[in-house]
Design a protein around this motif. Structure first.
Motif, PDB file in Angstrom:
ATOM      1  N   MET A 197      -5.024   1.981  -6.071  1.00 13.80           N
ATOM      2  CA  MET A 197      -4.686   2.646  -4.817  1.00 13.80           C
ATOM      3  C   MET A 197      -4.441   4.141  -4.988  1.00 13.80           C
ATOM      4  N   TRP A 198      -4.137   4.573  -6.217  1.00  7.58           N
ATOM      5  CA  TRP A 198      -3.955   6.015  -6.432  1.00  7.58           C
ATOM      6  C   TRP A 198      -5.248   6.763  -6.133  1.00  7.58           C
ATOM      7  N   ASP A 199      -6.399   6.172  -6.513  1.00 10.42           N
ATOM      8  CA  ASP A 199      -7.694   6.786  -6.194  1.00 10.42           C
ATOM      9  C   ASP A 199      -7.858   6.914  -4.686  1.00 10.42           C
ATOM     10  N   TRP A 200      -7.523   5.840  -3.961  1.00 13.07           N
ATOM     11  CA  TRP A 200      -7.610   5.868  -2.493  1.00 13.07           C
ATOM     12  C   TRP A 200      -6.687   6.942  -1.922  1.00 13.07           C
ATOM     13  N   TRP A 217       2.406   5.589  -3.877  1.00 15.12           N
ATOM     14  CA  TRP A 217       3.680   5.134  -4.431  1.00 15.12           C
ATOM     15  C   TRP A 217       3.594   3.792  -5.178  1.00 15.12           C
ATOM     16  N   PRO A 218       2.712   2.830  -4.815  1.00 16.41           N
ATOM     17  CA  PRO A 218       2.716   1.563  -5.554  1.00 16.41           C
ATOM     18  C   PRO A 218       2.481   1.726  -7.059  1.00 16.41           C
ATOM     19  N   LEU A 219       1.678   2.714  -7.455  1.00 18.47           N
ATOM     20  CA  LEU A 219       1.447   2.911  -8.892  1.00 18.47           C
ATOM     21  C   LEU A 219       2.755   3.163  -9.617  1.00 18.47           C
ATOM     22  N   PHE A 220       3.607   3.983  -9.027  1.00 13.26           N
ATOM     23  CA  PHE A 220       4.854   4.357  -9.699  1.00 13.26           C
ATOM     24  C   PHE A 220       5.899   3.241  -9.604  1.00 13.26           C
ATOM     25  N   ARG A 221       5.709   2.340  -8.670  1.00 14.06           N
ATOM     26  CA  ARG A 221       6.664   1.245  -8.522  1.00 14.06           C
ATOM     27  C   ARG A 221       6.290   0.035  -9.384  1.00 14.06           C
ATOM     28  N   TYR A 222       5.004  -0.261  -9.478  1.00 16.53           N
ATOM     29  CA  TYR A 222       4.620  -1.542 -10.056  1.00 16.53           C
ATOM     30  C   TYR A 222       3.885  -1.464 -11.400  1.00 16.53           C
ATOM     31  N   GLN A 226      -0.353  -5.067 -10.233  1.00  9.76           N
ATOM     32  CA  GLN A 226      -0.474  -3.855 -11.037  1.00  9.76           C
ATOM     33  C   GLN A 226      -1.872  -3.261 -10.929  1.00  9.76           C
ATOM     34  N   VAL A 227      -2.891  -4.124 -10.939  1.00 10.65           N
ATOM     35  CA  VAL A 227      -4.271  -3.646 -10.848  1.00 10.65           C
ATOM     36  C   VAL A 227      -4.503  -2.925  -9.520  1.00 10.65           C
ATOM     37  N   VAL A 228      -4.104  -3.561  -8.431  1.00  8.86           N
ATOM     38  CA  VAL A 228      -4.314  -2.973  -7.108  1.00  8.86           C
ATOM     39  C   VAL A 228      -3.473  -1.709  -6.934  1.00  8.86           C
TER      40      VAL A 228
END
Length: 491
Positions: free
Chosen positions: A57-60, A257-262, A51-53
């Motif tokens: 990653m949204w910033d990246w 996309w990982p932010l919205f998934r995890y 969740q942290v990563v």
């Protein structure tokens, strides 16, 4: 009875290690605002590293919009270039007054659209932030606004090298900026969902640092593509720059996309009423008054940070101009300096997160602002010694910008009233917009008075110094050490 907290059962998952009175998973306000919400000896559960990563990653993913589209490439090298001048004006030689006035008109036209976008952000951010808090839809707002930003970048592919397309290009950049800010408000508020009291500083630094690094990687890819002449791709009609904009849109989708998934959605604030859009402004005024009366340190921090954040923005806004004009950097040297500056800013921001958690965000902010003032004064005082001064002191200066920005986000996440984080970060964006004229105006005035660009640096230093003085009067954000044995994610 021992004062030491009981160690969590290693056979129990992070999602189920929860005290009876602890907030539900995904709402970690108790970690930041009330370390003993579960009673003495209760340990906040760690946030899963994924969740942290995923959050960071949204910033990246979205930084190329600012670095490539807004700052260095699409607007600077394409949208405000002679590609959008009338044909009879574009053929005039460089330095011709008519041509120069026409180019200035493009810059001012773009500035007008961005100014309109800034006004919209100032008006909308806190109200929309409040709605996200009340409805428990922070992630939904991040997703919606990010989608608008991505579509804006993708639509820039349609902006052909013709004056009739200029307004569309400027409007799309402005729309993307508004969407980026609205998404950022709710993204920042989600910091409390992916961190604990012991890790909020390093998590904030991780996100901000990855943003710097993501932007610079994207910029390096553009530089490489230019160096290889875009591998034989036709470059007429602005096609190369249009493809770059489309590439930034693809980049954002690929990494956001990982932010919205995890990362879980925040729960709704059940104790706050839902009101209509326009009624939200009435409630906002009432909430600001209550913030001044009952959360005064937070109120004053919003004002202090608005001042020094304007100075921080000016460091990167005018840094390339100082390098090129005052220190006679060649275009290649300016790009190299920009890459090095962003790289150092990203790495120092990630590293400063641990200092934030150990000594508190206030100490990091004050130390960073003091470092900026000293380095800025060195740049001006040693200017006659040539470019080596800017390579050393200028790069040292950039190492303090990111830590101050990340610690500001961390501090606000720590002190924002629980359940109102999006609204408070909306006010954070609004106050920043309200004083965004300070550094540019001081820069302009000092150059106009002295006739030399180097003295504009003192205008930026002065704004940062005023912010530092105001910050010394703010008492929030002192280090609150996590209880021994507290589990902490290590991003």
């Amino acid at each position: 009875m021992s004062d030491q907290p009981a160690a969590p059962d290693p056979g129990t998952s992070a999602d189920t290690r929860r005290a009876p009175h602890e907030p539900p998973h995904g709402d970690l306000h108790g970690d930041l605002h009330d370390a003993t919400a579960g009673g003495p000896g209760v340990v906040a559960p760690p946030v899963p590293r994924r969740q942290v990563v995923s959050w960071a990653m949204w910033d990246w993913a979205t930084q190329p919009f600012n670095t490539v589209i807004v700052t260095f490439v699409f607007t600077a090298l394409y949208l405000t270039s002679d590609a959008f001048l009338q044909p009879e004006v574009a053929v005039l030689p460089e330095g011709d007054p008519v041509r120069e006035r026409a180019l200035a008109g493009l810059s001012s036209g773009l500035g007008l659209w961005i100014t309109i976008g800034g006004i919209l952000v100032a008006l909308l951010a806190p109200v929309l932030g409040r709605r996200a808090d009340v409805e428990g839809r922070r992630k939904a707002w991040v997703g919606g606004a990010t989608s608008v930003m991505v579509l804006s970048m993708a639509a820039l592919f349609a902006v052909r090298a013709d004056p009739v397309w200029f307004v569309l290009g400027a409007a799309l950049v402005s729309l993307g900026s508004v969407a980026s800010e609205i998404a950022g408000v709710n993204y920042n508020a989600m910091l409390v969902q992916v961190s604990t009291r012991a890790t909020v500083g390093r998590v904030s630094g991780l996100g901000w640092g990855l943003g710097y690094l993501g932007g610079i990687v994207a910029l390096v890819l553009v530089v490489v593509a230019r160096g290889f002449d875009f591998w034989g791709m036709p470059t007429d009609d602005g096609l190369a720059y249009r493809v770059i904009a489309l590439g930034c849109a693809v980049w954002a989708v690929a990494f956001a996309w990982p932010l919205f998934r995890y990362v879980p959605e925040a729960p709704p604030a059940g104790d706050r009423p839902r009101v209509g859009f326009f009624a939200g402004y009435v409630v906002l005024v009432r909430d600001v008054v209550a913030l001044y009366r009952h959360e005064r340190p937070t109120f004053w921090f919003l004002l202090a940070s608005a001042v020094y954040r304007d100075g921080l923005s000016a460091v990167f806004t005018f840094g390339a101009i100082i390098a090129a004009i005052s220190f006679r950097f060649s275009p290649d040297a300016v790009i190299a300096f920009g890459i090095a500056a962003n790289l150092l800013a990203g790495l120092s921001t990630i590293a400063s997160g641990r200092l934030d958690d150990r000594f508190g965000p206030r100490a990091v902010i004050i130390g960073s602002l003091a470092g900026l003032v000293v380095c800025g004064l060195v740049v001006v005082a040693l200017h006659p010694f040539g470019s080596v001064v800017f390579w050393v002191a200028g790069l040292a200066l950039t190492c303090f910008v990111g830590p101050a920005q990340a610690a500001s986000r961390s501090l606000l996440a720590r002190v924002a009233p629980a359940g109102r984080e999006s609204e408070i970060f909306g006010l954070y964006a609004t106050t920043g917009r309200a004083v965004s004229f300070l550094a540019p105006s001081m820069w302009t005035i000092l150059i106009a008075v002295t006739g030399a660009t180097i003295w504009g640096t003192l205008g930026i230093v002065l704004v940062i110094l005023v912010g530092l003085v105001l910050m010394l009067k703010v008492t929030v954000g002192r280090p609150e050490r996590a209880r021994r044995g507290a589990a902490a994610p290590r991003p």
